[in-house]
Design an enzyme around this catalytic site. Structure first.
Site, PDB file in Angstrom:
ATOM      1  N   CYS A  74       0.819  -1.210   0.000  1.00  0.00           N
ATOM      2  CA  CYS A  74       0.000   0.000   0.000  1.00  0.00           C
ATOM      3  C   CYS A  74       0.855   1.262   0.000  1.00  0.00           C
ATOM      4  O   CYS A  74       1.695   1.460   0.875  1.00  0.00           O
ATOM      5  CB  CYS A  74      -0.922  -0.003   1.218  1.00  0.00           C
ATOM      6  SG  CYS A  74      -1.931   1.498   1.346  1.00  0.00           S
ATOM      7  N   ARG A  77      -0.167   4.600   2.983  1.00  0.00           N
ATOM      8  CA  ARG A  77      -0.094   4.333   4.413  1.00  0.00           C
ATOM      9  C   ARG A  77       0.110   5.554   5.309  1.00  0.00           C
ATOM     10  O   ARG A  77       0.057   5.433   6.525  1.00  0.00           O
ATOM     11  CB  ARG A  77       1.038   3.321   4.680  1.00  0.00           C
ATOM     12  CG  ARG A  77       0.683   1.929   4.255  1.00  0.00           C
ATOM     13  CD  ARG A  77       1.827   0.977   4.559  1.00  0.00           C
ATOM     14  NE  ARG A  77       2.716   0.768   3.421  1.00  0.00           N
ATOM     15  CZ  ARG A  77       3.893   0.163   3.498  1.00  0.00           C
ATOM     16  NH1 ARG A  77       4.339  -0.245   4.673  1.00  0.00           N
ATOM     17  NH2 ARG A  77       4.633  -0.018   2.415  1.00  0.00           N
ATOM     18  N   TRP A 246      -9.323   5.269  -0.293  1.00  0.00           N
ATOM     19  CA  TRP A 246      -9.830   5.850  -1.536  1.00  0.00           C
ATOM     20  C   TRP A 246      -8.917   5.373  -2.661  1.00  0.00           C
ATOM     21  O   TRP A 246      -7.840   4.833  -2.410  1.00  0.00           O
ATOM     22  CB  TRP A 246      -9.873   7.389  -1.480  1.00  0.00           C
ATOM     23  CG  TRP A 246      -8.585   8.001  -1.017  1.00  0.00           C
ATOM     24  CD1 TRP A 246      -7.434   8.169  -1.738  1.00  0.00           C
ATOM     25  CD2 TRP A 246      -8.307   8.509   0.300  1.00  0.00           C
ATOM     26  NE1 TRP A 246      -6.457   8.729  -0.958  1.00  0.00           N
ATOM     27  CE2 TRP A 246      -6.968   8.965   0.287  1.00  0.00           C
ATOM     28  CE3 TRP A 246      -9.050   8.633   1.473  1.00  0.00           C
ATOM     29  CZ2 TRP A 246      -6.366   9.531   1.413  1.00  0.00           C
ATOM     30  CZ3 TRP A 246      -8.447   9.196   2.587  1.00  0.00           C
ATOM     31  CH2 TRP A 246      -7.123   9.640   2.549  1.00  0.00           C
ATOM     32  N   GLU A 251      -4.937   2.826 -10.343  1.00  0.00           N
ATOM     33  CA  GLU A 251      -5.538   1.505 -10.084  1.00  0.00           C
ATOM     34  C   GLU A 251      -6.665   1.252 -11.079  1.00  0.00           C
ATOM     35  O   GLU A 251      -6.875   0.140 -11.540  1.00  0.00           O
ATOM     36  CB  GLU A 251      -6.104   1.427  -8.662  1.00  0.00           C
ATOM     37  CG  GLU A 251      -5.069   1.568  -7.571  1.00  0.00           C
ATOM     38  CD  GLU A 251      -5.714   1.405  -6.199  1.00  0.00           C
ATOM     39  OE1 GLU A 251      -6.131   2.429  -5.614  1.00  0.00           O
ATOM     40  OE2 GLU A 251      -5.819   0.261  -5.728  1.00  0.00           O
TER      41      GLU A 251
HETATM   42  N1  ARG Z   1      -6.402  -2.226  -6.753  1.00  0.00           N
HETATM   43  C1  ARG Z   1      -7.715  -2.544  -6.285  1.00  0.00           C
HETATM   44  C2  ARG Z   1      -8.753  -2.070  -7.294  1.00  0.00           C
HETATM   45  O1  ARG Z   1      -8.403  -1.484  -8.256  1.00  0.00           O
HETATM   46  C3  ARG Z   1      -8.001  -1.896  -4.932  1.00  0.00           C
HETATM   47  C4  ARG Z   1      -6.974  -2.123  -3.860  1.00  0.00           C
HETATM   48  C5  ARG Z   1      -7.059  -1.156  -2.707  1.00  0.00           C
HETATM   49  N2  ARG Z   1      -6.885   0.193  -3.162  1.00  0.00           N
HETATM   50  C6  ARG Z   1      -6.974   1.276  -2.378  1.00  0.00           C
HETATM   51  N3  ARG Z   1      -6.809   2.434  -2.935  1.00  0.00           N
HETATM   52  N4  ARG Z   1      -7.213   1.179  -1.096  1.00  0.00           N
HETATM   53  O2  ARG Z   1      -9.933  -2.242  -7.126  1.00  0.00           O
END
Ligand code: ARG
Length: 371
Positions: A74, A77, A246, A251
């Site tokens: 992560c 953090r 968030w 991602e």
């Molecule tokens: N990578 C994952 C997704 O795209 C989520 C993982 C957690 N991500 C976060 N920003 N807390 O759905």
């Protein structure tokens, strides 16, 4: 049905882990050495007599925050100490678990101003199955495997979608069908729940200047809420401890929507931008990727939904590293996950070295209860 716990507790392991956790937690929470000593004696007695012990609310909350702090993959953090922790250990039935998850989702969504939170359900204990949630994330889109080998929706969800269908669920058949919640308590057959639409905030993705998707609707949900990782605190395993933060834009824009084995949108985006796709050296994938990510950040911003770009997230991670150093704690991390998938070498984390060692309290993967 797969058993999710062993009924044999490794007592020496539990005693050791409990003591380490209670010592660290006590120090960080400003408990006196005497208080900590007393608490450790109490926990030792409980482990000897019952084979387990229960965290206080304070220990649970701080343990969950420590687990976030130790999450090697992560980049977000820095905010570990601001995790809201809900204690739902009293939730006995699938209905009660469902209700607690809806409260979590509403709290986390907060009209778009996303708040990181974790809900802890009943942990593993001797002689009793813990609560299990079958979903990977609370919000996720179905993936339907077609006979020709292609997938409608999110290919990542194919196996879970099949499991839902085997339980009697039928989706609408769009590329963005929200999957139901599947909950299992006491090793009984799982129960399936639809999520109320009004609790699920979604963001239509649109680029300020280009028609990237040529009319096709593309969207993503606001809250990444992971439901399949096990939280371990002081030797106690919480197989259901869903948590959310968030999103970081990449991602969605560089993985979920772009990976060839996910929504695979780069060819369509390139077409929408009128790029020359016959030659790799035109860098059409890179150009398409940048604009897709710009569209994600733009769309979340415009809707007032929290999201962080990867440059800012990497800067925040640097602050986290400095803070931890000041506290005398080593930062562990998995480099391949921490570097953003877009322009990684423009961020400092690309140029840093981290040890990928599992530290507890922590989040760990566990086998899926289906398949
Ligand atoms: N990578 C994952 C997704 O795209 C989520 C993982 C957690 N991500 C976060 N920003 N807390 O759905």
């Amino acid at each position: 049905m797969t058993s999710t716990t062993t009924n044999q507790t490794d007592i020496p392991h539990l005693l050791r882990e409990a003591e380490i956790f209670l010592t660290d937690c006590g120090r960080e929470l400003g408990r006196s050495p005497g208080e900590t000593e007393h608490r450790i004696r109490e926990v030792r007695r409980s482990i000897r007599e019952q084979g387990t012990y229960a965290h206080t609310n304070e220990e649970l909350a701080h343990g969950a925050r420590m687990a976030w702090r130790n999450a090697n993959r992560c980049i977000g953090r820095l905010f570990w100490n601001r995790l809201a922790v809900f204690d739902a250990r009293e939730a006995e039935t699938p209905e009660a678990v469902y209700e607690a998850l809806l409260r979590h989702l509403a709290y986390a969504t907060n009209g778009g101003e996303i708040r990181p939170a974790l809900t802890a359900f009943r942990p593993a204990e001797p002689g009793r199955e813990p609560v299990r949630i079958w979903n990977h994330q609370l919000l996720r889109y179905a993936g339907y495997a077609r006979p020709d080998g292609s997938v409608l929706g999110d290919p990542h969800s194919v196996a879970f979608t099949r499991a839902c269908e085997a339980l009697g669920w039928r989706g609408e058949g769009t590329a963005f069908d929200l999957l139901p919640l599947v909950v299992q308590t006491d090793g009984a057959p799982p129960r399936l729940f639809e999520l109320p639409r009004e609790l699920v905030l979604e963001v239509p993705i649109r680029h300020p200047d280009y028609d990237l998707f040529q009319g096709e609707e593309v969207k993503w949900y606001a809250v990444p809420l992971l439901t399949d990782m096990r939280l371990e605190i002081g030797g106690i395993a919480y197989p259901a401890a869903p948590f959310n933060g968030w999103y970081m834009g990449t991602e969605i824009g560089a993985r979920n929507l772009a990976d060839p084995f996910r929504y695979n949108l780069l060819p369509r985006v390139a077409e929408g931008m009128g790029l020359e796709t016959s030659s790799n050296a035109s860098l059409w994938k890179d150009r398409a990727l940048v604009e897709l990510n710009a569209a994600v950040l733009h769309s979340y911003r415009e809707r007032g939904v929290s999201i962080v770009d990867h440059h800012t997230a990497a800067q925040q991670f640097e602050v986290f590293q400095r803070n931890e150093e000041k506290e005398g704690r080593a930062v562990t991390g998995r480099w391949s996950w921490l570097i953003p998938p877009l322009s990684p070498a423009t961020t400092s984390v690309f140029h840093s070295r981290l040890e990928d060692r599992q530290v507890y309290p922590g989040f760990v993967h566990q086998p899926t209860p289906y398949e």
